[in-house]
Each structure stands twice: as C-alpha cells, then as structure tokens.
Scaffold this motif. Sequence first.
Motif, short mmCIF file in Angstrom:
data_model
loop_
_atom_site.label_atom_id
_atom_site.label_comp_id
_atom_site.label_asym_id
_atom_site.label_seq_id
_atom_site.Cartn_x
_atom_site.Cartn_y
_atom_site.Cartn_z
N ARG A 156 0.83 -1.21 0.00
CA ARG A 156 0.00 0.00 0.00
C ARG A 156 0.85 1.25 0.00
N ALA A 157 1.96 1.21 0.73
CA ALA A 157 2.81 2.40 0.85
C ALA A 157 3.70 2.61 -0.37
N ALA A 158 4.02 1.53 -1.08
CA ALA A 158 5.01 1.62 -2.15
C ALA A 158 4.45 2.08 -3.48
N SER A 159 3.13 1.99 -3.68
CA SER A 159 2.58 2.33 -4.98
C SER A 159 1.10 2.64 -4.87
N ARG A 160 0.53 2.97 -6.02
CA ARG A 160 -0.92 3.20 -6.08
C ARG A 160 -1.65 1.98 -6.63
N ALA A 161 -1.04 0.84 -6.48
CA ALA A 161 -1.65 -0.40 -6.97
C ALA A 161 -2.90 -0.74 -6.18
N ILE A 162 -3.78 -1.49 -6.82
CA ILE A 162 -4.94 -2.05 -6.12
C ILE A 162 -4.47 -3.30 -5.39
N VAL A 163 -4.59 -3.30 -4.07
CA VAL A 163 -4.06 -4.38 -3.24
C VAL A 163 -5.21 -5.12 -2.58
N LEU A 164 -5.28 -6.42 -2.80
CA LEU A 164 -6.25 -7.28 -2.14
C LEU A 164 -5.52 -8.17 -1.15
N SER A 165 -6.09 -8.34 0.02
CA SER A 165 -5.45 -9.16 1.05
C SER A 165 -6.40 -10.26 1.51
N TYR A 166 -5.90 -11.49 1.49
CA TYR A 166 -6.65 -12.65 1.95
C TYR A 166 -5.91 -13.25 3.14
N PRO A 167 -6.60 -13.51 4.24
CA PRO A 167 -5.90 -14.07 5.41
C PRO A 167 -5.35 -15.46 5.17
N GLN A 168 -6.00 -16.24 4.32
CA GLN A 168 -5.55 -17.60 4.05
C GLN A 168 -4.67 -17.64 2.81
N ALA A 169 -3.80 -18.63 2.77
CA ALA A 169 -2.92 -18.80 1.61
C ALA A 169 -3.73 -19.36 0.44
N LEU A 170 -3.66 -18.69 -0.71
CA LEU A 170 -4.41 -19.12 -1.89
C LEU A 170 -3.54 -19.89 -2.88
N GLY A 171 -2.23 -19.66 -2.82
CA GLY A 171 -1.35 -20.20 -3.84
C GLY A 171 -1.17 -19.19 -4.95
N HIS A 172 0.00 -19.23 -5.61
CA HIS A 172 0.28 -18.27 -6.68
C HIS A 172 -0.76 -18.35 -7.79
N ASP A 173 -1.16 -19.53 -8.15
CA ASP A 173 -2.01 -19.71 -9.33
C ASP A 173 -3.40 -19.13 -9.13
N VAL A 174 -4.00 -19.37 -7.96
CA VAL A 174 -5.31 -18.80 -7.67
C VAL A 174 -5.22 -17.29 -7.58
N GLY A 175 -4.13 -16.79 -6.97
CA GLY A 175 -3.93 -15.35 -6.90
C GLY A 175 -3.86 -14.71 -8.28
N ARG A 176 -3.17 -15.36 -9.20
CA ARG A 176 -3.08 -14.82 -10.55
C ARG A 176 -4.45 -14.82 -11.23
N ALA A 177 -5.24 -15.86 -11.00
CA ALA A 177 -6.57 -15.92 -11.59
C ALA A 177 -7.45 -14.79 -11.04
N ILE A 178 -7.32 -14.49 -9.75
CA ILE A 178 -8.07 -13.38 -9.15
C ILE A 178 -7.65 -12.06 -9.79
N GLY A 179 -6.35 -11.88 -9.97
CA GLY A 179 -5.87 -10.67 -10.63
C GLY A 179 -6.40 -10.55 -12.05
N ALA A 180 -6.46 -11.67 -12.77
CA ALA A 180 -7.00 -11.66 -14.13
C ALA A 180 -8.48 -11.30 -14.14
N LYS A 181 -9.19 -11.68 -13.09
CA LYS A 181 -10.62 -11.34 -12.98
C LYS A 181 -10.81 -9.85 -12.77
N LEU A 182 -9.91 -9.23 -12.02
CA LEU A 182 -10.03 -7.81 -11.72
C LEU A 182 -9.57 -6.92 -12.88
N ALA A 183 -8.54 -7.35 -13.59
CA ALA A 183 -7.92 -6.50 -14.60
C ALA A 183 -8.86 -6.30 -15.79
N ARG A 184 -8.79 -5.10 -16.35
CA ARG A 184 -9.58 -4.77 -17.54
C ARG A 184 -8.70 -4.47 -18.74
#
Length: 398
Positions: free
Chosen positions: A199-227
């Motif tokens: 949050r402090a380093a950039s103006r990126a949209i940051v999502l935080s999940y308390p549980q570990a999702l794994g890299h692959d699920v995280g990338r899929a979530i990012g793909a869902k958000l990106a336009r």
Amino acid sequence: MRQQQAMLFEKPAVRGRLVRQPPVENGKAVITAAPARKKRAAAVKRVRKRGRKRTASGPRLFLPRKPPASRAYGGAAYQLGLQLGREDTPPAPPEGESELRGLLNRRWTARVKERGLAGYPWGRYHAAAAGYVRGFFAGMGRPAPDWVPLPTERSVAVIVTAKNEERTIAAVLKEAGRLTDETYVIVNGSIDGTFRQARAASRAIVLSYPQALGHDVGRAIGAKLARADILLFTDGDMPIPAEQLVPFVHGIEQGLDVALNNIHPYLGSFGRQDSVTIMKQFLNMALGRPDLKAGSLTAVPHALSRRAVETLGLELLAVPPKAQALALLQKLRVGHAGRVNVIRGNKRRKLNSGRRNPVASMIVGDHLEALKLATDRLGERLIYPDMLRKRRYIGGDA
C-alpha cells in the motif's frame, strides 16, 4: 632440469609468480617471487558481481548496471530517442499523469513502428526509449521520470502475487510502476508487513486474503479484476527490472496469445533436471510443441492476451498446465517472448526445496491433470497415431 625442479619444490612457501632467470655461474637456476597480482583478483571479484544489483532491502535484480547493448551502439540509439522525444513534446500537455503517460506511449509506439526499434537487440530499444522519455520531458521543461515506454497502444496491467514478501514487494512494484499505472497485488496468507508495504510503495490495487491461496489462484483473481488488453504476471519475491518485462508485452503485441519465459538456457543437462522441469517438457512434447521445451505458464514472468483469458477461463488459469494444454488444443498462439533467469532468483523455502517437496509434487500433479484433459480430447495416444497395429483382429479397437 632436475636441479631446477628440485629447487621449485624446496620453496613451497614462496607466494606469487615464480620467475626463472638465466643460470648463474654454478649452473643453478635462480628462482624469485614476483608480487601477487592483487589487481587481477579485484577484477575477478568485480566480474563475479557484475549483473547483481541490490536494493536497500536486499533483493537481487537481474539487469547489468549498464546495459551492454547500449554501449555497443555507442549512444547513437539514445541520441536518436532524445531527438525524437523533443520533436514529439506536446505544446499543451495533459495535466494528469496517466493521461500524459498514455500520450507518451502512443507517440513512442508510432516511432517504434516508424524506425523499427522493437525486437532484438533489446538494448537498442531500451537506450532509445530512455532517450525518448528524457527528450519528451525536456521539451516541457520538466525532469524525466524513470518510465519504460511499451511498444503497444493497447492497455497493459501487471498482476503480482505475494505471500510474506515485505522485503521485496516495494522493489517489485517500483518496476511494475515504470511500465503501467494499472497494477494489482494479491496478498494472501501473509503474516508480515507485505500488505502495508504494498500500500505504501505504490498506487496499486491491493487485495489481502488471510488464508494462503497459492500463486495460481492469486493470478486468476488478478485476471478477474484486470480490464487491460494485455496481462503481465509476476511474483512478489523477484524484483525483475521493467526492461526485462517489455519483451513479454511485445510478444502479445506481435500476435501471441500466451507469451512464455524461455528458461531453457538456464537449465542444466537433462540428467540434472528436476521432475517439474521434465514434466513441463513432456507436456509440450506430448501436445506437439517440443519447441517450447520447458516453457510453462507455471513460471513467471508471462503474459496473456485478453483473448487468451476469455478463451481459457479463470477456473482453468488456477491450474496453469491445464490452461497451457487447452491453449495449445484451441490453437491459440503460444510461444517464447522473453528470457529471464528466475531459477537463480527463486527464493528458497521449506515447501519448495529438497527432493519431492510439496510444491514440486503439486506441480507434477497439475501436469497430470493437463495430460488427462488432453487425452479426453485427443484420445489416449494424443497426437501420436498407431499406424501399424491391426488391433481389431484380436478384438481390440481399430
């Protein structure tokens, strides 16, 4: 001669180079010690450190301090970019930073097509791009930012997954911010300050999940958000310079749907490769693409076109080998675009080191799922026909 050899062994403690001088009157050779070459040792040390650049927090970057290709061109590419940037300076620049970046990128893309600057050698491109940005802002009387223009008019988003990466996430986002204003960070399972640092380093949209999702699920979530039209994926533990990410965007611009990282030059001999690397090569070969070698959506960085995301679907992106198999089966354009040594920079953890570690077992299992998907569509033999056996004579399938 034997006397000379004997005298060599009589002085084992002599340091430095041994210098033979002409024989003296008694016929024996005189051996003296020259001072050790300390400068040579220092030069070797500098060579070993070449290409290693550390930020304040300690992550290793993979770009030489001075791009060698720019030196090879003698600054001509930089001067060309400087001239073109001054010529393209707008008389009335837009006020917003995003609008100004978009204008710069559009005009730069037109120059790239006009001058044929994109592609290898990339050092020429980066030297010209750096000069262009400086000239563009010098024409406005402003200091130039460290932006890296992209050779495309299409929108680009960077998607970063991170877990316990508070030491490196700021450096990762700094490099992403040099490319685009659209960045998504998927923080998952972190127990350190990764979210706060992001949050402090950039103006990126940051999502935080308390549980570990794994890299692959995280990338899929990012793909869902990106336009954006082009999605560029990387991880929070490897600060890869923006210059090394440009070829993946260029690959999509040139018609690829899936732009992979070519890690083959960094692999050892086949006998020294691990099970994950062997499975990557086996899947590509089984689907008729041995040219891809170990190129895989499992590894970062890689880029996807909007067409690839819509064709493959978010659920399949969560299992990268299955997504890659479907991309090949659907005749999407898949190929190598860039070459980044992520093997050297991959952070060692308890879960991904050692033989039969959990991460390796998971990835091997993902490839088995991908092979199952392929056999369901192509048959048990995939692309390899059985032309000799007449199985129907013994009651088998034809």
